[in-house]
Write an enzyme that holds these catalytic residues in place. Structure first.
Site: not given
Length: 155
Positions: A16-18, A11, A126, A14
């Site tokens: 939140c999402r990933s 993302c 996100d 690095n």
């Protein structure tokens, strides 16, 4: 070269999402009995060395996964040879990865939700500016992609 999958989830920052995707992929690999290298990174260096967002940690924990020891890092040129699969969380991340790929890159680079037929072409939302519910929604999305990836890999 190993037959084991090596997966990088990417993302922007690095945090939140990933990291959520890394946790989901690690958990699903373990459930499927697949030995895989799994990591996450960001296309930007803003949060290098930092822990995941506390809301990401809480969402993963609610899903039975501890991501608290992960640390943010930025994508490197070496990642394009080290990993067999690099999954971007959205179109911007995908375009950034394609621009970063060095000549001779061997990794397959795709959107993460392309793994889920009903979500192909979609972005992982996100949750950074959202609430805990948004983080839970993101956790569900990345977990669904992880289940799909390992059902095909283990099957």
């Amino acid at each position: 070269m190993s037959d084991r999958p090596a997966i990088l989830l990417v993302c922007l920052g690095n945090i939140c999402r990933s990291p959520l995707a890394e946790g989901a992929f690690r958990a699903e690999a373990a459930r499927a009995g697949v030995i895989a290298e799994i990591d996450s990174a960001g296309t930007a260096a803003w949060h290098v060395g930092k822990s995941p967002d506390p809301r990401s940690i809480a969402a993963a924990r609610a899903g039975g996964v501890d991501i608290s020891r992960q640390r943010a890092r930025q994508v490197t040129a070496e990642d394009f040879a080290r990993f067999t699969h690099i999954f971007a969380m959205d179109d911007t991340n995908l375009a950034d990865l394609e621009a970063m790929a060095p000549p001779g890159a061997t990794a397959e680079v795709h959107l993460l939700l392309d793994l889920v037929e009903s979500r192909a072409g979609a972005s992982v939302i996100d949750p950074y500016y959202g609430d805990e519910e948004m983080f839970a929604y993101t956790w569900d999305a990345v977990s669904e992609a992880a289940r799909q990836f390992f059902s095909e890999t283990a099957g």
